[in-house]
Design a protein around this motif. Structure first.
Motif, PDB file in Angstrom:
ATOM      1  N   LYS A  47       0.843  -1.193   0.000  1.00  0.00           N
ATOM      2  CA  LYS A  47       0.000   0.000   0.000  1.00  0.00           C
ATOM      3  C   LYS A  47       0.881   1.247   0.000  1.00  0.00           C
ATOM      4  CE  LYS A  47      -3.746  -2.274   2.523  1.00  0.00           C
ATOM      5  NZ  LYS A  47      -4.585  -2.260   3.758  1.00  0.00           N
ATOM      6  N   GLY A  48       0.655   2.099  -0.975  1.00  0.00           N
ATOM      7  CA  GLY A  48       1.480   3.300  -1.107  1.00  0.00           C
ATOM      8  C   GLY A  48       1.402   4.217   0.091  1.00  0.00           C
ATOM      9  N   THR A  49       0.206   4.349   0.679  1.00  0.00           N
ATOM     10  CA  THR A  49       0.062   5.239   1.835  1.00  0.00           C
ATOM     11  C   THR A  49       0.855   4.731   3.029  1.00  0.00           C
ATOM     12  OG1 THR A  49      -1.995   4.070   2.399  1.00  0.00           O
ATOM     13  CG2 THR A  49      -2.181   6.126   1.129  1.00  0.00           C
ATOM     14  N   GLU A  50       0.909   3.403   3.196  1.00  0.00           N
ATOM     15  CA  GLU A  50       1.686   2.829   4.292  1.00  0.00           C
ATOM     16  C   GLU A  50       3.180   2.977   4.038  1.00  0.00           C
ATOM     17  OE1 GLU A  50       0.746   1.512   7.275  1.00  0.00           O
ATOM     18  OE2 GLU A  50      -1.200   2.368   6.719  1.00  0.00           O
ATOM     19  N   LEU A  51       3.590   2.748   2.788  1.00  0.00           N
ATOM     20  CA  LEU A  51       5.005   2.888   2.446  1.00  0.00           C
ATOM     21  C   LEU A  51       5.469   4.325   2.660  1.00  0.00           C
ATOM     22  CD1 LEU A  51       7.647   1.794   1.271  1.00  0.00           C
ATOM     23  CD2 LEU A  51       6.732   2.269  -1.019  1.00  0.00           C
ATOM     24  N   LEU A  52       4.599   5.293   2.361  1.00  0.00           N
ATOM     25  CA  LEU A  52       4.954   6.701   2.532  1.00  0.00           C
ATOM     26  C   LEU A  52       5.274   7.017   3.989  1.00  0.00           C
ATOM     27  CD1 LEU A  52       5.261   9.535   1.350  1.00  0.00           C
ATOM     28  CD2 LEU A  52       2.795   9.861   1.677  1.00  0.00           C
ATOM     29  N   LYS A  53       4.549   6.396   4.922  1.00  0.00           N
ATOM     30  CA  LYS A  53       4.813   6.627   6.342  1.00  0.00           C
ATOM     31  C   LYS A  53       6.228   6.189   6.707  1.00  0.00           C
ATOM     32  CE  LYS A  53      -0.046   5.978   7.660  1.00  0.00           C
ATOM     33  NZ  LYS A  53      -0.991   5.126   8.434  1.00  0.00           N
ATOM     34  N   TYR A  54       6.652   5.052   6.177  1.00  0.00           N
ATOM     35  CA  TYR A  54       8.006   4.569   6.449  1.00  0.00           C
ATOM     36  C   TYR A  54       9.048   5.419   5.728  1.00  0.00           C
ATOM     37  CZ  TYR A  54       6.146   0.378   8.687  1.00  0.00           C
ATOM     38  OH  TYR A  54       5.512  -0.487   9.547  1.00  0.00           O
ATOM     39  N   LEU A  55       8.693   5.882   4.529  1.00  0.00           N
ATOM     40  CA  LEU A  55       9.626   6.690   3.750  1.00  0.00           C
ATOM     41  C   LEU A  55       9.937   8.004   4.462  1.00  0.00           C
ATOM     42  CD1 LEU A  55      11.130   6.625   1.025  1.00  0.00           C
ATOM     43  CD2 LEU A  55       9.182   7.812   0.006  1.00  0.00           C
ATOM     44  N   ARG A  56       8.931   8.600   5.088  1.00  0.00           N
ATOM     45  CA  ARG A  56       9.135   9.875   5.787  1.00  0.00           C
ATOM     46  C   ARG A  56      10.032   9.723   7.015  1.00  0.00           C
ATOM     47  NH1 ARG A  56       5.898  14.200   4.516  1.00  0.00           N
ATOM     48  NH2 ARG A  56       4.166  13.841   3.069  1.00  0.00           N
ATOM     49  N   LYS A  57      10.183   8.504   7.523  1.00  0.00           N
ATOM     50  CA  LYS A  57      10.936   8.292   8.762  1.00  0.00           C
ATOM     51  C   LYS A  57      12.366   7.805   8.533  1.00  0.00           C
ATOM     52  CE  LYS A  57       6.755   7.078  11.380  1.00  0.00           C
ATOM     53  NZ  LYS A  57       6.078   5.998  12.154  1.00  0.00           N
ATOM     54  N   VAL A  58      12.793   7.628   7.283  1.00  0.00           N
ATOM     55  CA  VAL A  58      14.130   7.082   7.044  1.00  0.00           C
ATOM     56  C   VAL A  58      15.192   8.047   7.562  1.00  0.00           C
ATOM     57  CG1 VAL A  58      13.419   5.708   5.055  1.00  0.00           C
ATOM     58  CG2 VAL A  58      14.227   8.047   4.706  1.00  0.00           C
ATOM     59  N   ASP A  59      16.269   7.489   8.038  1.00  0.00           N
ATOM     60  CA  ASP A  59      17.390   8.277   8.564  1.00  0.00           C
ATOM     61  C   ASP A  59      18.641   7.421   8.391  1.00  0.00           C
ATOM     62  OD1 ASP A  59      19.223   9.803   9.943  1.00  0.00           O
ATOM     63  OD2 ASP A  59      17.865  10.285  11.594  1.00  0.00           O
ATOM     64  N   PHE A  60      19.521   7.821   7.466  1.00  0.00           N
ATOM     65  CA  PHE A  60      20.683   6.984   7.172  1.00  0.00           C
ATOM     66  C   PHE A  60      21.824   7.847   6.637  1.00  0.00           C
ATOM     67  CE2 PHE A  60      18.064   7.260   3.385  1.00  0.00           C
ATOM     68  CZ  PHE A  60      18.973   7.519   2.373  1.00  0.00           C
ATOM     69  N   ALA A  61      23.012   7.262   6.589  1.00  0.00           N
ATOM     70  CA  ALA A  61      24.175   7.897   5.972  1.00  0.00           C
ATOM     71  C   ALA A  61      24.308   7.337   4.568  1.00  0.00           C
ATOM     72  CB  ALA A  61      25.435   7.616   6.778  1.00  0.00           C
ATOM     73  N   GLY A  62      24.295   8.219   3.567  1.00  0.00           N
ATOM     74  CA  GLY A  62      24.347   7.781   2.177  1.00  0.00           C
ATOM     75  C   GLY A  62      25.737   7.364   1.744  1.00  0.00           C
ATOM     76  N   LEU A  63      25.848   6.950   0.482  1.00  0.00           N
ATOM     77  CA  LEU A  63      27.130   6.499  -0.054  1.00  0.00           C
ATOM     78  C   LEU A  63      28.126   7.642  -0.199  1.00  0.00           C
ATOM     79  CD1 LEU A  63      25.898   4.016  -2.813  1.00  0.00           C
ATOM     80  CD2 LEU A  63      26.669   3.506  -0.493  1.00  0.00           C
ATOM     81  N   SER A  64      27.654   8.874  -0.089  1.00  0.00           N
ATOM     82  CA  SER A  64      28.552  10.031  -0.132  1.00  0.00           C
ATOM     83  C   SER A  64      29.068  10.390   1.254  1.00  0.00           C
ATOM     84  CB  SER A  64      27.816  11.236  -0.723  1.00  0.00           C
ATOM     85  OG  SER A  64      26.714  11.584   0.098  1.00  0.00           O
ATOM     86  N   GLY A  65      28.506   9.741   2.286  1.00  0.00           N
ATOM     87  CA  GLY A  65      28.902  10.036   3.657  1.00  0.00           C
ATOM     88  C   GLY A  65      28.007  11.034   4.352  1.00  0.00           C
ATOM     89  N   ASP A  66      27.079  11.669   3.619  1.00  0.00           N
ATOM     90  CA  ASP A  66      26.182  12.661   4.206  1.00  0.00           C
ATOM     91  C   ASP A  66      24.960  11.991   4.823  1.00  0.00           C
ATOM     92  OD1 ASP A  66      27.727  14.884   3.460  1.00  0.00           O
ATOM     93  OD2 ASP A  66      26.881  14.853   1.440  1.00  0.00           O
ATOM     94  N   LYS A  67      24.474  12.570   5.911  1.00  0.00           N
ATOM     95  CA  LYS A  67      23.249  12.080   6.537  1.00  0.00           C
ATOM     96  C   LYS A  67      22.049  12.482   5.688  1.00  0.00           C
ATOM     97  CE  LYS A  67      22.619  10.721  10.294  1.00  0.00           C
ATOM     98  NZ  LYS A  67      22.345   9.357  10.810  1.00  0.00           N
ATOM     99  N   PHE A  68      21.058  11.594   5.635  1.00  0.00           N
ATOM    100  CA  PHE A  68      19.846  11.885   4.870  1.00  0.00           C
ATOM    101  C   PHE A  68      18.617  11.599   5.720  1.00  0.00           C
ATOM    102  CE2 PHE A  68      16.224  11.029   2.237  1.00  0.00           C
ATOM    103  CZ  PHE A  68      16.313  11.971   1.225  1.00  0.00           C
TER     104      PHE A  68
END
Length: 318
Positions: A163-184
């Motif tokens: 469900k796209g609406t459910e996936l969007l909730k998880y997408l808004r909460k992502v917090d990680f360090a990308g392959l460039s080293g910057d936080k996202f």
């Protein structure tokens, strides 16, 4: 910029450029005097670690899965193989490749020993944003799968379909360090990190122009190196940006229709007098003799000509 030059208006404007044309030769090449002094924003991106090495080591033989290198399409019910990128880059026709409208001009056969080199490749400087976007979805899918499928491999029934609406909730909460080293992470408005370089097109020596970095905007904080900013060669003074300058003594202001802070200044003519009770009146001017009162005001009257003999018996407007 060509229109500015045709109108003999070079040097009359100070440009603020968006990221759509910052540092692009399409804007500045041939238009250097018109573009001089421009300030612009540029999305801040760092190299994706390992990408250049990975890409430069790709060949037709070790990258069969990439349709950019090796593509297949149906022609007369048979599968035809194309190597459009490889053939176009090296200007040759790969052995046993299908003849297409794109490789007919190449007579020379590729040796299969060709290799990509850094000197011949121009890598996109904004690749970090593509990488961060892919990783954002990957983290969202992983977190959603852990919560709904409890670690079981593959998609469980709860995620069929996703469900796209459910996936969007998880997408808004992502917090990680990308392959460039910057936080996202996304902010409360659903936007990605606001990171920009402030770049400036300046003339360092007569006839020599370049884009230079003069500051940055990092998630709400602006930092500028004012000592590096130069709108005109030899002139460090910043350009003024005002709607209307104050009128001189002996002038009246007339507001632009529909504006409350922009006006035109007009010279007062003979016998036009200042009205002390107007909202534009200068308190100190009230004490002056009326024949010397020439100040900024849109309110004035034109009395019949008089010839005062002395300030003591001069008629004052009521």
């Amino acid at each position: 910029m060509k229109a500015v030059r045709r109108s003999n208006a070079t040097g009359s404007f100070s440009w603020i450029g968006s990221d759509g044309w910052s540092a692009r030769s399409l804007v500045s090449n041939g238009n250097e005097p018109e573009v001089e002094g421009t300030l612009s924003v540029q999305p801040q991106a760092n190299p994706v670690r390992g990408f250049e090495e990975y890409f430069l080591n790709l060949t037709v033989e070790n990258n069969r899965r990439n349709p950019w290198f090796v593509g297949e399409y149906f022609l007369n019910l048979t599968v035809e193989t194309t190597l459009e990128f490889w053939e176009d880059h090296f200007h040759c026709r790969y052995p046993n490749s299908s003849r297409t409208p794109y490789n007919q001009k190449y007579v020379r056969l590729c040796t299969t020993k060709e290799r990509l080199s850094r000197s011949e490749m121009a890598f996109e400087g904004q690749l970090q944003f593509v990488s961060d976007a892919v990783l954002a979805f990957a983290h969202a899918f992983r977190n959603m799968h852990q919560d709904l499928c409890h670690g079981r491999p593959g998609l469980c029934d709860v995620m069929k379909p996703i469900k796209g609406t459910e996936l969007l909730k998880y997408l808004r909460k992502v917090d990680f360090a990308g392959l460039s080293g910057d936080k996202f992470r996304f902010d409360l408005n659903g936007d990605g990190p606001a990171r920009y370089n402030i770049i400036h097109f300046k003339q360092n020596t007569p006839g020599k122009y370049e884009w230079v970095r003069v500051g940055e905007y990092m998630e709400g904080e602006l930092r500028l190196n004012m000592s590096e900013i130069q709108f005109k060669l030899g002139h460090r003074q910043l350009p003024e940006s005002v709607c209307s300058l104050p009128c001189d003594q002996g002038q009246a202001k007339k507001y632009v229709e529909g504006e409350s802070c922009c006006w035109h200044c007009f010279n007062c003519t003979q016998y036009q007098l200042f009205l002390p009770d107007s909202p534009e009146a200068d308190v100190t001017a009230r004490r002056k003799e009326w024949e010397n009162m020439r100040t900024v005001s849109p309110y004035f009257l034109t009395p019949a000509p008089v010839t005062p003999t002395s300030p003591s018996n001069t008629h004052r407007p009521q």
